[in-house]
Design an enzyme around this catalytic site. Structure first.
Site, PDB file in Angstrom:
ATOM      1  N   THR A 131      -2.485  25.016 -16.859  1.00 33.70           N
ATOM      2  CA  THR A 131      -2.083  23.633 -16.564  1.00 33.70           C
ATOM      3  C   THR A 131      -3.166  22.896 -15.786  1.00 33.70           C
ATOM      4  O   THR A 131      -3.971  23.529 -15.073  1.00 33.70           O
ATOM      5  CB  THR A 131      -0.763  23.636 -15.743  1.00 33.70           C
ATOM      6  OG1 THR A 131      -0.572  22.359 -15.144  1.00 33.70           O
ATOM      7  CG2 THR A 131      -0.776  24.662 -14.618  1.00 33.70           C
ATOM      8  N   ASP A 132      -3.142  21.581 -15.867  1.00 37.70           N
ATOM      9  CA  ASP A 132      -4.107  20.784 -15.074  1.00 37.70           C
ATOM     10  C   ASP A 132      -3.843  20.940 -13.575  1.00 37.70           C
ATOM     11  O   ASP A 132      -4.713  20.629 -12.750  1.00 37.70           O
ATOM     12  CB  ASP A 132      -4.078  19.300 -15.476  1.00 37.70           C
ATOM     13  CG  ASP A 132      -2.743  18.593 -15.218  1.00 37.70           C
ATOM     14  OD1 ASP A 132      -1.734  19.266 -14.898  1.00 37.70           O
ATOM     15  OD2 ASP A 132      -2.711  17.347 -15.337  1.00 37.70           O
ATOM     16  N   GLU A 133      -2.630  21.425 -13.225  1.00 34.92           N
ATOM     17  CA  GLU A 133      -2.284  21.499 -11.804  1.00 34.92           C
ATOM     18  C   GLU A 133      -3.103  22.552 -11.065  1.00 34.92           C
ATOM     19  O   GLU A 133      -3.156  22.558  -9.844  1.00 34.92           O
ATOM     20  CB  GLU A 133      -0.777  21.729 -11.635  1.00 34.92           C
ATOM     21  CG  GLU A 133       0.003  20.656 -12.388  1.00 34.92           C
ATOM     22  CD  GLU A 133       1.458  20.512 -12.012  1.00 34.92           C
ATOM     23  OE1 GLU A 133       1.838  20.921 -10.912  1.00 34.92           O
ATOM     24  OE2 GLU A 133       2.214  19.954 -12.823  1.00 34.92           O
ATOM     25  N   TYR A 155       3.819  26.972  -7.538  1.00 42.14           N
ATOM     26  CA  TYR A 155       3.757  26.910  -9.012  1.00 42.14           C
ATOM     27  C   TYR A 155       2.296  26.897  -9.460  1.00 42.14           C
ATOM     28  O   TYR A 155       1.871  27.754 -10.250  1.00 42.14           O
ATOM     29  CB  TYR A 155       4.486  25.660  -9.542  1.00 42.14           C
ATOM     30  CG  TYR A 155       4.118  25.343 -10.982  1.00 42.14           C
ATOM     31  CD1 TYR A 155       4.433  26.227 -12.015  1.00 42.14           C
ATOM     32  CD2 TYR A 155       3.436  24.158 -11.321  1.00 42.14           C
ATOM     33  CE1 TYR A 155       4.083  25.958 -13.346  1.00 42.14           C
ATOM     34  CE2 TYR A 155       3.079  23.886 -12.647  1.00 42.14           C
ATOM     35  CZ  TYR A 155       3.408  24.787 -13.646  1.00 42.14           C
ATOM     36  OH  TYR A 155       3.045  24.528 -14.951  1.00 42.14           O
ATOM     37  N   LYS A 159       0.108  29.801 -11.460  1.00 43.99           N
ATOM     38  CA  LYS A 159      -0.531  29.514 -12.759  1.00 43.99           C
ATOM     39  C   LYS A 159      -2.046  29.759 -12.681  1.00 43.99           C
ATOM     40  O   LYS A 159      -2.656  30.241 -13.632  1.00 43.99           O
ATOM     41  CB  LYS A 159      -0.257  28.066 -13.191  1.00 43.99           C
ATOM     42  CG  LYS A 159       1.169  27.768 -13.581  1.00 43.99           C
ATOM     43  CD  LYS A 159       1.662  28.530 -14.806  1.00 43.99           C
ATOM     44  CE  LYS A 159       1.001  28.095 -16.090  1.00 43.99           C
ATOM     45  NZ  LYS A 159       1.590  28.770 -17.267  1.00 43.99           N
TER      46      LYS A 159
HETATM   47  P1  NAD Z   1      10.057  25.190 -19.538  1.00 43.83           P
HETATM   48  O1  NAD Z   1      10.438  25.431 -18.121  1.00 43.83           O
HETATM   49  O2  NAD Z   1      10.740  24.103 -20.299  1.00 43.83           O
HETATM   50  O3  NAD Z   1      10.275  26.536 -20.394  1.00 43.83           O
HETATM   51  C1  NAD Z   1       9.871  27.780 -19.943  1.00 43.83           C
HETATM   52  C2  NAD Z   1      10.459  28.840 -20.885  1.00 43.83           C
HETATM   53  O4  NAD Z   1      10.010  30.125 -20.448  1.00 43.83           O
HETATM   54  C3  NAD Z   1      11.997  28.875 -20.885  1.00 43.83           C
HETATM   55  O5  NAD Z   1      12.476  28.975 -22.219  1.00 43.83           O
HETATM   56  C4  NAD Z   1      12.320  30.145 -20.104  1.00 43.83           C
HETATM   57  O6  NAD Z   1      13.547  30.749 -20.495  1.00 43.83           O
HETATM   58  C5  NAD Z   1      11.125  31.021 -20.435  1.00 43.83           C
HETATM   59  N1  NAD Z   1      10.883  32.043 -19.429  1.00 43.83           N
HETATM   60  C6  NAD Z   1      10.809  31.900 -18.078  1.00 43.83           C
HETATM   61  N2  NAD Z   1      10.587  33.081 -17.487  1.00 43.83           N
HETATM   62  C7  NAD Z   1      10.489  33.999 -18.482  1.00 43.83           C
HETATM   63  C8  NAD Z   1      10.243  35.392 -18.505  1.00 43.83           C
HETATM   64  N3  NAD Z   1      10.081  36.088 -17.369  1.00 43.83           N
HETATM   65  N4  NAD Z   1      10.177  36.027 -19.699  1.00 43.83           N
HETATM   66  C9  NAD Z   1      10.375  35.338 -20.860  1.00 43.83           C
HETATM   67  N5  NAD Z   1      10.620  34.018 -20.881  1.00 43.83           N
HETATM   68  C10 NAD Z   1      10.677  33.352 -19.714  1.00 43.83           C
HETATM   69  O7  NAD Z   1       8.489  24.996 -19.524  1.00 43.83           O
HETATM   70  P2  NAD Z   1       7.528  24.033 -20.361  1.00 43.83           P
HETATM   71  O8  NAD Z   1       7.488  22.713 -19.717  1.00 43.83           O
HETATM   72  O9  NAD Z   1       7.875  24.145 -21.788  1.00 43.83           O
HETATM   73  O10 NAD Z   1       6.117  24.733 -20.075  1.00 43.83           O
HETATM   74  C11 NAD Z   1       5.633  25.750 -20.950  1.00 43.83           C
HETATM   75  C12 NAD Z   1       4.279  26.210 -20.455  1.00 43.83           C
HETATM   76  O11 NAD Z   1       3.363  25.114 -20.435  1.00 43.83           O
HETATM   77  C13 NAD Z   1       4.275  26.781 -19.048  1.00 43.83           C
HETATM   78  O12 NAD Z   1       3.408  27.892 -19.014  1.00 43.83           O
HETATM   79  C14 NAD Z   1       3.743  25.641 -18.194  1.00 43.83           C
HETATM   80  O13 NAD Z   1       3.100  26.133 -17.039  1.00 43.83           O
HETATM   81  C15 NAD Z   1       2.760  25.012 -19.161  1.00 43.83           C
HETATM   82  N6  NAD Z   1       2.492  23.589 -18.939  1.00 43.83           N
HETATM   83  C16 NAD Z   1       3.539  22.702 -18.875  1.00 43.83           C
HETATM   84  C17 NAD Z   1       3.278  21.351 -18.718  1.00 43.83           C
HETATM   85  C18 NAD Z   1       4.388  20.346 -18.681  1.00 43.83           C
HETATM   86  O14 NAD Z   1       4.144  19.172 -18.393  1.00 43.83           O
HETATM   87  N7  NAD Z   1       5.634  20.715 -18.973  1.00 43.83           N
HETATM   88  C19 NAD Z   1       1.938  20.905 -18.611  1.00 43.83           C
HETATM   89  C20 NAD Z   1       0.911  21.837 -18.687  1.00 43.83           C
HETATM   90  C21 NAD Z   1       1.197  23.182 -18.858  1.00 43.83           C
HETATM   91  P1  TYD Z   2       7.414  16.475 -12.411  1.00 42.67           P
HETATM   92  O1  TYD Z   2       8.038  15.972 -13.672  1.00 42.67           O
HETATM   93  O2  TYD Z   2       8.202  17.365 -11.531  1.00 42.67           O
HETATM   94  O3  TYD Z   2       6.020  17.131 -12.836  1.00 42.67           O
HETATM   95  P2  TYD Z   2       4.800  17.672 -11.881  1.00 42.67           P
HETATM   96  O4  TYD Z   2       5.260  17.735 -10.499  1.00 42.67           O
HETATM   97  O5  TYD Z   2       4.571  19.011 -12.467  1.00 42.67           O
HETATM   98  O6  TYD Z   2       3.683  16.708 -12.114  1.00 42.67           O
HETATM   99  O7  TYD Z   2       6.972  15.223 -11.542  1.00 42.67           O
HETATM  100  C1  TYD Z   2       6.092  14.241 -12.040  1.00 42.67           C
HETATM  101  C2  TYD Z   2       5.841  13.249 -10.940  1.00 42.67           C
HETATM  102  O8  TYD Z   2       7.053  12.551 -10.643  1.00 42.67           O
HETATM  103  C3  TYD Z   2       5.395  13.900  -9.651  1.00 42.67           C
HETATM  104  O9  TYD Z   2       4.400  13.088  -9.018  1.00 42.67           O
HETATM  105  C4  TYD Z   2       6.663  13.938  -8.803  1.00 42.67           C
HETATM  106  C5  TYD Z   2       7.427  12.709  -9.270  1.00 42.67           C
HETATM  107  N1  TYD Z   2       8.890  12.839  -9.217  1.00 42.67           N
HETATM  108  C6  TYD Z   2       9.659  11.852  -8.591  1.00 42.67           C
HETATM  109  O10 TYD Z   2       9.130  10.863  -8.056  1.00 42.67           O
HETATM  110  N2  TYD Z   2      11.019  11.998  -8.564  1.00 42.67           N
HETATM  111  C7  TYD Z   2      11.629  13.075  -9.130  1.00 42.67           C
HETATM  112  O11 TYD Z   2      12.898  13.175  -9.060  1.00 42.67           O
HETATM  113  C8  TYD Z   2      10.841  14.067  -9.782  1.00 42.67           C
HETATM  114  C9  TYD Z   2      11.475  15.272 -10.406  1.00 42.67           C
HETATM  115  C10 TYD Z   2       9.461  13.911  -9.804  1.00 42.67           C
END
Ligand code: NAD
Ligand code: TYD
Length: 340
Positions: A131-133, A155, A159
């Site tokens: 992730t970019d984080e 988190y 990662k």
């Molecule tokens: P999400 O939370 O929607 O889904 C995560 C999935 O992983 C769920 O289906 C959960 O049941 C499964 N899971 C959790 N723990 C597990 C384990 N121990 N074994 C097997 N399965 C397990 O997440 P997402 O938003 O779809 O993110 C997917 C990936 O992309 C993650 O690795 C996250 O770090 C990365 N990512 C997400 C974002 C974003 O904006 N959502 C951005 C960059 C990277």
């Molecule tokens: P989020 O969707 O939790 O993603 P991330 O923290 O991984 O970037 O949050 C996106 C942005 O929105 C982050 O700056 C936190 C803010 N935020 C709020 O202001 N209110 C909320 O209830 C949530 C969940 C996030």
């Protein structure tokens, strides 16, 4: 029969979550000869409703299991996947602040278990979804793949651990690992604890939108299908051992994002509640995606259209999120909101 003529087997972990389920649907539609194994623990964020439309596809199988469970992982690897895409993770920053345990266990240890099995079994490609984080808060400019990793919450730190562990398996054992670092995704099927689905569904119900701090934190928004397209390209053209940023090139303050959601839905700005900030809240993320663009990828150009399409999806699919919001989410949200 060669592997090519029989198609590939992809092991997708975390495929019942937001990005993983979008990726599985995307892949099955474009790669008719391939097979997908979805290994997912079904935590609170895993939801088989996300894959209803593909559940009876003969090329798709679901295995309930934990990536941190060595036996379960070895069992799945016996089906000899060619490609592994590791989406499985605990993903919500606010939850990681309250309870980091599962983040270390799944994101770090779980990735280790998957890498070890891949090393023993041998795979053509192992995509680690980072992730970019991991770059931490970027006050100005853009993070490149060689920028320092300065994660600031449990988190992003877990990662970052998984990201570098995956790299070590390339450097040490020559496992063909590729690491992706994407920016904030949005689209259908995102668990409504994340800001876009939370604010859209709250606004649809005329409930308050809890905007953290001054609302001026900046996130770069990437449409989930653009992310899937980038992973698809990297499976074929990515160079093992390399890291690729995947940015949406849509930077927005949270305040501006909130205004756009409310305006599109025709809801009043009075729904915004300024609430206490998140501890250690990263101010800004920004990516330079030039390395991936040099391989022929670019993000979709019409952010407004993608955002509207996403809002429409939540508007049209109450059946999907009402169940979630009246279940596990309810107690979590009450606790979070109570803290602020
Ligand atoms: P999400 O939370 O929607 O889904 C995560 C999935 O992983 C769920 O289906 C959960 O049941 C499964 N899971 C959790 N723990 C597990 C384990 N121990 N074994 C097997 N399965 C397990 O997440 P997402 O938003 O779809 O993110 C997917 C990936 O992309 C993650 O690795 C996250 O770090 C990365 N990512 C997400 C974002 C974003 O904006 N959502 C951005 C960059 C990277
Ligand atoms: P989020 O969707 O939790 O993603 P991330 O923290 O991984 O970037 O949050 C996106 C942005 O929105 C982050 O700056 C936190 C803010 N935020 C709020 O202001 N209110 C909320 O209830 C949530 C969940 C996030």
């Amino acid at each position: 029969m060669t592997k090519k003529s029989r198609g590939r087997i992809l092991l997708v972990t975390g495929g019942a979550g937001f990005i993983g389920s979008n990726f599985i649907r995307y892949w099955l539609a474009r790669h008719p000869a391939d097979e997908i194994l979805n290994l997912d623990k079904l935590t609170y964020a895993g939801n088989l409703d996300n894959l209803k439309d593909v559940s009876s596809d003969r090329r798709y199988s679901f295995i309930r299991g934990d990536i941190a469970d060595r036996e379960a992982v070895e069992e799945v690897y016996r089906r000899k996947p060619d490609v592994v895409v590791n989406f499985a993770a605990e993903t919500h920053v606010d939850r990681s602040i309250g309870n980091p345990d599962d983040f270390i266990r799944t994101d770090v240890w779980g990735t280790y278990v998957l890498l070890e099995a891949a090393r023993t079994q041998g795979v053509e490609c192992f995509i680690q979804i980072s992730t970019d984080e991991v770059y931490g808060s970027v006050e100005e400019g853009c993070s490149r793949e060689d920028s320092p990793l300065l994660p600031r919450n449990p988190y992003s730190a877990s990662k970052a651990g998984a990201d570098r562990l995956a790299y070590s398996y390339h450097a040490t054992y020559r496992l063909p690992v590729i690491i992706t670092r994407a920016s904030n995704n949005f689209g259908p099927n995102q668990y409504p604890e994340k800001v876009i689905p939370l604010f859209v569904t709250n606004a649809l119900d005329d409930q308050p939108l809890p905007l953290y701090g001054d609302g001026l934190n900046v996130r770069d928004w990437l449409y989930v299908e653009d992310h899937c397209r980038a992973v698809e390209l990297l499976i074929d053209k990515g160079v093992p051992g390399e890291v690729y940023n995947i940015g949406g090139d849509n930077p927005l303050t949270n305040r501006e994002l909130t205004f756009r959601i409310l305006d599109y839905l025709g809801k009043p700005r009075e729904l915004i509640r300024h609430v206490r900030d998140r501890e250690g809240h990263d101010r800004r993320y920004a990516l330079d995606s030039g390395k991936l663009e040099a391989l022929g990828w670019s993000p979709g150009r019409d952010f407004e259209k993608q955002l509207h399409r996403t809002i429409d999806w939540y508007h049209d699919n109450r059946w999907w999120w009402e169940k979630i919001k009246s279940g596990e989410f309810k107690a979590y949200y009450r606790e979070q909101y109570g803290k602020r």
